[in-house]
Scaffold this motif. Structure first.
Motif, PDB file in Angstrom:
ATOM      1  N   TYR A   1      40.811  38.370  30.608  1.00 14.78           N
ATOM      2  CA  TYR A   1      39.607  39.199  30.490  1.00 14.78           C
ATOM      3  C   TYR A   1      38.643  38.851  31.608  1.00 14.78           C
ATOM      4  O   TYR A   1      38.516  37.683  31.995  1.00 14.78           O
ATOM      5  CB  TYR A   1      38.908  38.942  29.146  1.00 14.78           C
TER       6      TYR A   1
ATOM      7  N   THR B   1      46.299  37.233  27.201  1.00  7.20           N
ATOM      8  CA  THR B   1      45.718  38.336  27.967  1.00  7.20           C
ATOM      9  C   THR B   1      44.537  37.764  28.741  1.00  7.20           C
ATOM     10  O   THR B   1      43.891  36.799  28.309  1.00  7.20           O
ATOM     11  CB  THR B   1      45.263  39.496  27.062  1.00  7.20           C
TER      12      THR B   1
ATOM     13  N   ASP C   1      53.177  44.710  28.512  1.00  5.80           N
ATOM     14  CA  ASP C   1      52.107  44.912  27.530  1.00  5.80           C
ATOM     15  C   ASP C   1      50.773  44.317  28.004  1.00  5.80           C
ATOM     16  O   ASP C   1      49.881  44.085  27.197  1.00  5.80           O
ATOM     17  CB  ASP C   1      52.498  44.331  26.172  1.00  5.80           C
ATOM     18  N   TYR C   2      50.651  44.041  29.298  1.00  9.16           N
ATOM     19  CA  TYR C   2      49.431  43.490  29.923  1.00  9.16           C
ATOM     20  C   TYR C   2      49.192  42.026  29.577  1.00  9.16           C
ATOM     21  O   TYR C   2      48.116  41.504  29.810  1.00  9.16           O
ATOM     22  CB  TYR C   2      48.182  44.324  29.576  1.00  9.16           C
ATOM     23  N   SER C   3      50.179  41.366  29.028  1.00  9.16           N
ATOM     24  CA  SER C   3      50.021  39.946  28.718  1.00  9.16           C
ATOM     25  C   SER C   3      50.698  39.103  29.802  1.00  9.16           C
ATOM     26  O   SER C   3      51.425  39.621  30.653  1.00  9.16           O
ATOM     27  CB  SER C   3      50.628  39.623  27.347  1.00  9.16           C
ATOM     28  N   TYR C   4      50.425  37.803  29.727  1.00  3.21           N
ATOM     29  CA  TYR C   4      50.999  36.847  30.682  1.00  3.21           C
ATOM     30  C   TYR C   4      51.524  35.627  29.955  1.00  3.21           C
ATOM     31  O   TYR C   4      50.914  35.144  29.004  1.00  3.21           O
ATOM     32  CB  TYR C   4      49.930  36.364  31.677  1.00  3.21           C
TER      33      TYR C   4
ATOM     34  N   SER D   1      51.786  33.892  24.692  1.00 10.23           N
ATOM     35  CA  SER D   1      51.399  34.959  25.615  1.00 10.23           C
ATOM     36  C   SER D   1      49.880  35.079  25.579  1.00 10.23           C
ATOM     37  O   SER D   1      49.267  34.952  24.516  1.00 10.23           O
ATOM     38  CB  SER D   1      52.026  36.296  25.211  1.00 10.23           C
TER      39      SER D   1
ATOM     40  N   THR E   1      44.567  42.807  34.625  1.00  9.61           N
ATOM     41  CA  THR E   1      45.835  42.290  35.148  1.00  9.61           C
ATOM     42  C   THR E   1      45.632  42.079  36.639  1.00  9.61           C
ATOM     43  O   THR E   1      44.539  42.303  37.171  1.00  9.61           O
ATOM     44  CB  THR E   1      46.994  43.282  34.918  1.00  9.61           C
TER      45      THR E   1
ATOM     46  N   ILE F   1      40.027  43.740  29.401  1.00  5.99           N
ATOM     47  CA  ILE F   1      41.363  43.243  29.735  1.00  5.99           C
ATOM     48  C   ILE F   1      41.666  43.591  31.190  1.00  5.99           C
ATOM     49  O   ILE F   1      41.425  44.712  31.640  1.00  5.99           O
ATOM     50  CB  ILE F   1      42.436  43.875  28.825  1.00  5.99           C
TER      51      ILE F   1
ATOM     52  N   LEU G   1      47.450  36.255  22.797  1.00  2.63           N
ATOM     53  CA  LEU G   1      47.824  37.633  22.493  1.00  2.63           C
ATOM     54  C   LEU G   1      47.652  37.893  20.998  1.00  2.63           C
ATOM     55  O   LEU G   1      48.214  37.193  20.165  1.00  2.63           O
ATOM     56  CB  LEU G   1      49.264  37.900  22.919  1.00  2.63           C
TER      57      LEU G   1
END
Length: 196
Positions: A115, A113, A73-76, A111, A123, A121, A139
């Motif tokens: 930028y 995201t 989901d593009y999160s870390y 989590s 990655t 956003i 997130l």
């Protein structure tokens, strides 16, 4: 939410160009015993050209390296890979009112995201250089900002304050699992365990 190994990376980290330390390693932060695992930086605010609070932690105390575990989901999730809190995670309270701190496991960690400077956003796919400054957002929550505590030190949370940059220096891109990596004190950086 599955892990994306291709988006995961290992990096050196700093906030606004300063090392990350914990309250219990800061000369003023030691006064907040219940928050000893919260994040700050060694330098306090400058006044008339002088730095009020300054502390140089032993390198092994500081979480200099972090594993950014990428998700679909593009999160870390961010796991410290050095220092006294090795293998613990960065997080904050769900309502974002508490300072960034360590959490023992990925389940209770936050989590985030990432930028870029234009607030897009990103990655690992979007980071073409080794060094990059990014903004962190919880997130579906607020951006991480810096707050001044008693004119002595900084706190980092989702509360009001100035946006803070997380400076990352990528050590390794997209690998197959953190269990294959360890910190080599003799080499001074992370190596695959089979090369230690």
């Amino acid at each position: 939410m599955g892990i994306s190994n291709n988006r995961s990376f290992l990096a050196k980290i700093k906030f606004n160009g300063e090392d990350v330390i914990f309250y219990d390693k800061h000369s003023y932060g030691m006064n907040f015993s219940s928050q000893k695992n919260s994040i700050t930086t060694p330098q306090g605010p400058a006044k008339t050209g002088d730095v009020l609070a300054s502390f140089t932690p032993d390198i092994w105390d500081s979480p200099e390296f972090a594993y950014f575990i990428g998700h679909d989901d593009y999160s870390y999730k961010i796991q410290f890979r050095s220092g006294n809190h090795h293998a613990k995670y960065l997080g904050t309270a769900s309502d974002s009112t508490r300072a960034l701190r360590i959490y023992p496991d990925a389940v209770s960690a936050t989590s985030f995201t990432l930028y870029d400077s234009n607030l897009n956003i990103i990655t690992l796919d979007d980071i073409t250089s080794t060094n990059k400054s990014v903004y962190l957002q919880q997130l579906q929550g607020p951006f991480i900002k810096r707050q001044l505590i008693d004119d002595q030190m900084y706190s980092y949370s989702g509360r009001r304050g100035n946006l803070v940059k997380l400076d990352i220096e990528i050590v390794e891109r997209g690998f197959d699992g953190i269990e294959n990596y360890g910190f080599s004190r003799s080499a001074g950086h992370f190596l695959r365990l089979d090369s230690n």
